[in-house]
Design a protein around this motif. Structure first.
Motif, short mmCIF file in Angstrom:
data_model
loop_
_atom_site.label_atom_id
_atom_site.label_comp_id
_atom_site.label_asym_id
_atom_site.label_seq_id
_atom_site.Cartn_x
_atom_site.Cartn_y
_atom_site.Cartn_z
N THR A 174 37.73 45.96 41.79
CA THR A 174 38.67 45.08 41.11
C THR A 174 38.75 43.75 41.84
O THR A 174 38.89 43.73 43.06
CB THR A 174 40.07 45.73 41.06
OG1 THR A 174 39.97 47.02 40.46
CG2 THR A 174 41.06 44.88 40.27
N VAL A 175 38.67 42.68 41.06
CA VAL A 175 38.88 41.33 41.59
C VAL A 175 40.27 40.88 41.15
O VAL A 175 40.59 40.90 39.96
CB VAL A 175 37.82 40.34 41.06
CG1 VAL A 175 38.16 38.91 41.46
CG2 VAL A 175 36.44 40.73 41.55
N LEU A 176 41.08 40.50 42.12
CA LEU A 176 42.41 39.99 41.85
C LEU A 176 42.45 38.55 42.35
O LEU A 176 42.01 38.28 43.47
CB LEU A 176 43.46 40.85 42.57
CG LEU A 176 44.91 40.53 42.21
CD1 LEU A 176 45.70 41.81 42.08
CD2 LEU A 176 45.53 39.63 43.24
N MET A 177 42.93 37.65 41.51
CA MET A 177 42.94 36.22 41.83
C MET A 177 44.34 35.66 41.64
O MET A 177 44.95 35.89 40.60
CB MET A 177 42.00 35.46 40.88
CG MET A 177 40.60 36.01 40.81
SD MET A 177 39.64 35.28 39.44
CE MET A 177 40.15 36.34 38.07
N PHE A 178 44.83 34.92 42.62
CA PHE A 178 46.04 34.14 42.45
C PHE A 178 45.60 32.73 42.09
O PHE A 178 44.91 32.08 42.88
CB PHE A 178 46.90 34.16 43.72
CG PHE A 178 47.62 35.47 43.89
CD1 PHE A 178 48.86 35.68 43.30
CD2 PHE A 178 47.03 36.50 44.60
CE1 PHE A 178 49.50 36.89 43.43
CE2 PHE A 178 47.67 37.73 44.72
CZ PHE A 178 48.91 37.92 44.14
N LYS A 232 32.62 32.74 34.54
CA LYS A 232 31.23 33.22 34.59
C LYS A 232 31.13 34.48 35.47
O LYS A 232 30.46 35.44 35.10
CB LYS A 232 30.31 32.13 35.09
CG LYS A 232 28.84 32.52 35.08
CD LYS A 232 27.93 31.33 35.19
CE LYS A 232 26.47 31.67 35.25
NZ LYS A 232 26.02 32.91 34.66
N LEU A 233 31.81 34.48 36.60
CA LEU A 233 31.82 35.64 37.49
C LEU A 233 32.33 36.88 36.75
O LEU A 233 31.71 37.94 36.78
CB LEU A 233 32.68 35.35 38.72
CG LEU A 233 32.69 36.39 39.82
CD1 LEU A 233 31.41 36.35 40.63
CD2 LEU A 233 33.88 36.17 40.75
N ASP A 258 29.71 33.58 47.55
CA ASP A 258 30.37 34.48 48.50
C ASP A 258 30.91 35.73 47.79
O ASP A 258 30.70 36.85 48.26
CB ASP A 258 31.49 33.76 49.24
CG ASP A 258 30.98 32.69 50.19
OD1 ASP A 258 30.13 31.88 49.78
OD2 ASP A 258 31.44 32.66 51.35
N MET A 259 31.57 35.53 46.68
CA MET A 259 32.12 36.68 45.95
C MET A 259 31.02 37.47 45.26
O MET A 259 31.08 38.69 45.21
CB MET A 259 33.19 36.22 44.97
CG MET A 259 34.47 35.83 45.70
SD MET A 259 35.85 35.48 44.62
CE MET A 259 36.10 37.02 43.79
#
Length: 184
Positions: A40-44, A61-62, A155-156
């Protein structure tokens, strides 16, 4: 614009649970709803920050490249909307639709979730494994507004590729840099 780095939450930290309103669907989304089978990617993020605006296309895109691989994506805005009205929930919905977000864009009105994640800036990125243990926190890539480096998400992407291969992700991670979260 003041440069604020990520606080770099300790690797291995279990993802704090949340249950917040998705500004696009008006449905309540929990961590369990947002999580992917492999990670899971969580973004603020927020609407008005020039650092977020700079990477919006890259994070879309990611997400588009990795959601089909079992990676869940979720974005949260925790900014004070009274003093930063451009980040209000109805404008979050408009922004998500204009940018083509394929993931929920949640509103953290009390800022409790940002505090639980020790979030400091927008954008602030976290990657959790299938068991919701933190394996990456830091920058999308080296691109910043006006530095001439293209947004690639390298990086991600590298961290997500390693996660999907079951390989160890290097603990040498660079903090994200952006605008400080606008605290109440």
């Amino acid at each position: 614009m003041a440069l604020t780095p990520s606080n770099m939450l300790s690797l291995g930290t279990k993802a704090p649970n949340f249950s917040l309103i998705d500004t696009v669907s008006d449905k309540t989304i929990s961590l369990n709803d947002a999580k992917g089978t492999h990670g899971t990617v969580l973004m603020f993020i927020c609407n008005h920050c020039p650092f977020v605006k700079h990477v919006n296309e890259g994070i879309v895109k990611l997400a588009n490249d990795y959601q089909s691989k079992g990676i869940g994506f979720v974005a949260i805005s925790s900014n004070d909307v009274e003093n930063y009205p451009a980040d209000a929930p109805h404008l979050m919905k408009e922004n998500a639709q204009q940018e083509g977000f394929s993931f929920p864009y949640l509103y953290d009105e009390t800022q409790e979730i940002a505090k639980d994640y020790d979030a400091a800036c927008t954008p602030d990125f976290y990657i959790f494994d299938a068991n919701l243990g933190l394996v990456y926190r830091g920058q999308l890539d080296d691109s910043r507004p006006n530095n001439g480096i293209p947004v690639t998400g390298k990086d991600m992407r590298n961290a997500l590729d390693m996660l999907l291969k079951g390989a160890e992700i290097s603990a040498d991670q660079k903090p994200s840099i952006g605008c400080g979260i606008k605290w109440i």
